[in-house]
Enzyme design. Structure first.
Site, short mmCIF file in Angstrom:
data_model
loop_
_atom_site.label_atom_id
_atom_site.label_comp_id
_atom_site.label_asym_id
_atom_site.label_seq_id
_atom_site.Cartn_x
_atom_site.Cartn_y
_atom_site.Cartn_z
N GLY A 54 -6.31 39.40 -28.68
CA GLY A 54 -5.50 39.95 -29.76
C GLY A 54 -5.46 39.02 -30.95
O GLY A 54 -4.40 38.82 -31.55
N HIS A 55 -6.63 38.46 -31.30
CA HIS A 55 -6.71 37.56 -32.44
C HIS A 55 -8.16 37.40 -32.87
O HIS A 55 -9.07 37.87 -32.21
CB HIS A 55 -6.11 36.18 -32.10
N ALA A 56 -8.35 36.74 -33.99
CA ALA A 56 -9.67 36.34 -34.48
C ALA A 56 -9.58 34.87 -34.86
O ALA A 56 -8.48 34.32 -35.03
CB ALA A 56 -10.07 37.17 -35.70
#
Length: 138
Positions: A54-56
């Site tokens: 749930g991130h980059a």
């Protein structure tokens, strides 16, 4: 398996097969992945139905390997999404910078090894999807 998400790719992890039938060994040395290793961690005991990621990352590159069991990785470059199943310890998924990732559908006993190009730096994370969308060059 060829991925459409720019610069993401599945790589083969070199495997050494024991001649006496005692099992296999996966080997990751510096020519196997396109970055220097600065951090290694693993996810395990992920409850059924839970997601991770749930991130980059702005600068960090990562290699994900399913050491045991299976899980799916949803890759998102801000334009398109692709789902990749990892379920083989001699295959790894390289995730480039500025690629949103979500890990889901962990099987019982799944272990996800993550090899990263940098140490943990909170400022490198984009944790809000809308901020990610606005950051992606179109």
């Amino acid at each position: 398996m060829k991925l459409n998400i720019v610069n993401s790719k599945i790589i083969d992890i070199p495997k050494i097969v024991d001649a006496k039938g005692r099992g296999n060994m996966g080997v990751i040395e510096k020519e196997v992945i396109p970055f220097n290793i600065n951090r290694v961690y693993y996810l395990y005991d992920v409850p059924s139905g839970e997601t991770r990621g749930g991130h980059a990352h702005k600068d960090q590159l990562e290699l994900l390997i399913a050491l045991s069991g299976s899980f799916e990785v949803i890759l998102d470059d801000g334009i398109k999404k692709e789902k990749v199943m990892l379920n083989n310890p001699n295959k790894g998924l390289i995730i480039p910078t500025m690629t949103w990732r979500e890990l889901e559908n962990f099987s019982s006993g799944a272990v996800c090894l993550v090899i990263a190009s940098d140490v943990y730096i909170e400022e490198d994370y984009i944790r809000d999807y809308r901020t990610f969308e606005l950051s992606v060059v179109r």
